[in-house]
Design an enzyme around this catalytic site. Structure first.
Site, PDB file in Angstrom:
ATOM      1  N   ASN A   1       0.835  -1.189   0.000  1.00  0.00           N
ATOM      2  CA  ASN A   1       0.000   0.000   0.000  1.00  0.00           C
ATOM      3  C   ASN A   1       0.870   1.238   0.000  1.00  0.00           C
ATOM      4  OD1 ASN A   1      -0.212   1.872   2.544  1.00  0.00           O
ATOM      5  ND2 ASN A   1       0.190  -0.191   3.334  1.00  0.00           N
TER       6      ASN A   1
ATOM      7  N   CYS B   1       6.728   5.658   8.141  1.00  0.00           N
ATOM      8  CA  CYS B   1       5.880   5.481   6.968  1.00  0.00           C
ATOM      9  C   CYS B   1       6.733   5.515   5.711  1.00  0.00           C
ATOM     10  CB  CYS B   1       4.808   6.569   6.881  1.00  0.00           C
ATOM     11  SG  CYS B   1       3.837   6.397   5.368  1.00  0.00           S
TER      12      CYS B   1
END
Lengths: 305, 253
Positions: A71, A132
């Protein structure tokens, strides 16, 4: 009455059971509540929040890979202000520890977000996302930099009395070095791991299957990596660990606890079977009874190596 | 919205490698609306891992139908399902077509597997309204006419019907379309939807499109299926939750 005590402690935090729902896989709780009773969950970690709303990356954001998915959402979120105004009221209806995940582009932004959110009493703790892989600024730029992780931990701790959990990246050679600095700077616990950087190509067009080119790999494909990282931290640093990475069933939870996790988070599985976390509680209890374990927390770090 | 174990009744192969999966599930059959979708777990295993989204194709009593072609691992497993197999369904998901309204002719526009949601929509459109269907495909092999009404066909290579794309075919019928109070319901590849949007804006036609996107959850938590909004460009809409059916004017395709 429960015969087995499923409650666990992660530093100063108490959870009624070790199952937390991972950031980015539970939104702000309202969709998940249609499938399970949030009051039965150990805790909820919100979607990463930034100071201002973030639009996130353009499509395609997701692609399935063998036993996993990539993702690159790009931290799409409503921002701190809207979260407090529109999302928290729903979560307040539940008696479940709420951990706010914070992602930022600068150290100042981490501090600013924490300062604002710490005033909200419904928030039990913070999970600082320094890992992230899908944003240009911040994210892994911090996650790969030991001194930045130390500084973020120190600065965030200085503006809140609430527990601070730092979510680490597996995309480093020695994750325990990062855990060490988090502990040194006063961090209360580690969440490990965030996603692994990965990519996939379309062999006909030769283009990457996700627009961001690379994304974060999650799902059962990463479980062995996650377990090894949890073990490494457990063996090298005295800090509570929340284990994350491809948990699909109750046996995986036990495995993560044996490797050193005090609690765990369920992520990708929420997309596939959002009711699964509740279904696993019964099985955890049965396992403990069968193995004469009175408190599930006794499993933490009980590996026989 | 629920997760439910349903029972497979049968798999029917139409022409051209297109399959219909008939599933017994009163809970879904009695509540789903045309244009909504279901997220199907094709096996208990971890490969394929994610659910697969399918629009509802049709409903008959306590049964519903899904339409698919064999494209990858997931659909290969679906095609091999047999009577009595159980199948894990999550749904109904998303918003369906607004088919009740002030129009006299429903114009169905479908490209390839975009035909999937229309048998149920056609069944539900109230009596008294006309229904005409424009169906496109690259070649005759991709043209799916299953349970469509008053069909006109376009193929890119001219192997069946009008030679050209389905929007060019609509343009050929412009006079007829303008004579009636129409509402267009469309589903197909983005290139088709893009051209159709332009056609609808020029001619001021009402149009709803069913969009497609890769997604993981189907109910709004993974944020994997963004689509650009015309109203607020600071924020994406989600295909799963805000769609999959949109007024064509609300999205940038």
């Amino acid at each position: 009455m429960n015969i087995v005590d499923l409650s666990v402690q992660v530093g100063p935090l108490n959870f009624r059971n070790p199952i937390l729902l991972a950031s980015g896989t539970v939104g702000y709780g309202n969709e998940m509540s249609e499938f399970l009773d949030l009051n039965k969950i150990g805790g909820i970690v919100t979607k990463s929040l930034s100071l201002k709303p973030r639009k996130g990356n353009p499509p395609q954001r997701i692609v399935e890979t063998p036993s996993g998915m990539l993702n690159a959402i790009g931290l799409a979120n409503v921002g701190v202000e809207v979260f407090l105004k529109e999302k928290i009221p729903f979560l307040k209806k539940y008696d479940v520890p709420l951990i706010c995940n914070i992602a930022a582009s600068t150290i100042e932004e981490y501090v600013e977000c924490t300062k604002i959110l710490t005033e909200e009493e419904a928030i039990s703790a913070f999970e600082i996302n320094v890992s992230c892989p899908n944003v240009k600024e911040g994210g892994l730029q911090f996650g790969n930099d030991i001194s930045a992780v130390g500084k973020i931990t120190e600065k965030v701790k200085s503006v809140t009395r609430k527990p601070v959990i730092v979510k680490l990246s597996p995309n480093v050679s020695y994750i325990s070095e990062f855990a060490k600095i988090v502990k040194q700077e006063g961090g209360d616990a580690i969440s490990a791991i965030n996603t692994l950087v990965g990519t996939a190509f379309d062999i006909n067009t030769r283009k990457p299957k996700i627009k961001n080119v690379t994304g974060g790999l999650s799902g059962p494909a990463i479980k062995p990596v996650a377990l090894a990282k949890v073990l490494e931290i457990k063996q090298k640093v005295d800090i509570p660990i929340i284990g994350i990475g491809g948990i699909m069933n109750w046996k995986d939870i036990i495995e993560f606890m044996i490797a050193g996790s005090s609690a765990i988070q369920i992520g990708t599985l929420n997309f596939i079977n959002p009711a699964a976390p509740i279904e696993m509680l019964q099985s955890l209890e049965s396992y403990c009874m069968k193995n004469k374990i009175e408190k599930i927390s006794q499993l933490t770090g009980s590996y026989q190596i | 919205m629920l997760v439910i174990e349903a029972l497979v009744d049968k798999v029917i192969e139409l022409d051209n490698q297109i399959f219909l999966l008939k599933i017994h599930c009163p809970e879904i059959a009695n509540s789903i609306k045309p244009g909504q979708f279901l997220n199907v777990r094709v096996s208990e295993n971890i490969y394929p891992l994610l659910r697969r989204p399918f629009s509802i194709c049709n409903v008959e009593g306590d049964y519903f139908y899904l339409m698919f072609n064999v494209f990858g691992e997931g659909t290969k497993i679906l095609a091999s399902k047999k009577y009595g197999d159980s199948i894990d369904i999550l749904g109904p998901l998303g918003n369906g077509f607004n088919y009740i309204g002030d129009y006299d002719t429903a114009v169905i526009v479908a490209g390839g597997l975009g035909a999937a949601p229309f048998p149920y929509l056609i069944k539900k459109i109230e009596k008294g309204k006309n229904i005409i269907s424009f169906i496109g495909g690259k070649t005759y092999r991709e043209v799916i006419t299953h349970e469509m009404k008053n069909i006109s066909i376009a193929t890119d290579d001219g192997s069946l019907g009008f030679k050209g794309n389905v929007v060019e075919l609509l343009n050929e019928h412009l006079e007829l379309l303008k004579k009636n109070k129409i509402k267009i319901f469309a589903c197909g590849p983005n290139s088709m939807l893009r051209a159709l949007k332009e056609f609808c804006l020029i001619n001021n036609f009402e149009c709803e499109v069913s969009t497609e996107s890769a997604m993981a959850c189907g109910f709004g938590i993974c944020q994997g299926c963004p689509i650009e909004s015309t109203k607020n460009q600071d924020k994406y809409l989600l295909v799963c939750k805000d769609g999959p059916v949109f007024n064509v004017r609300d999205i940038i395709i």
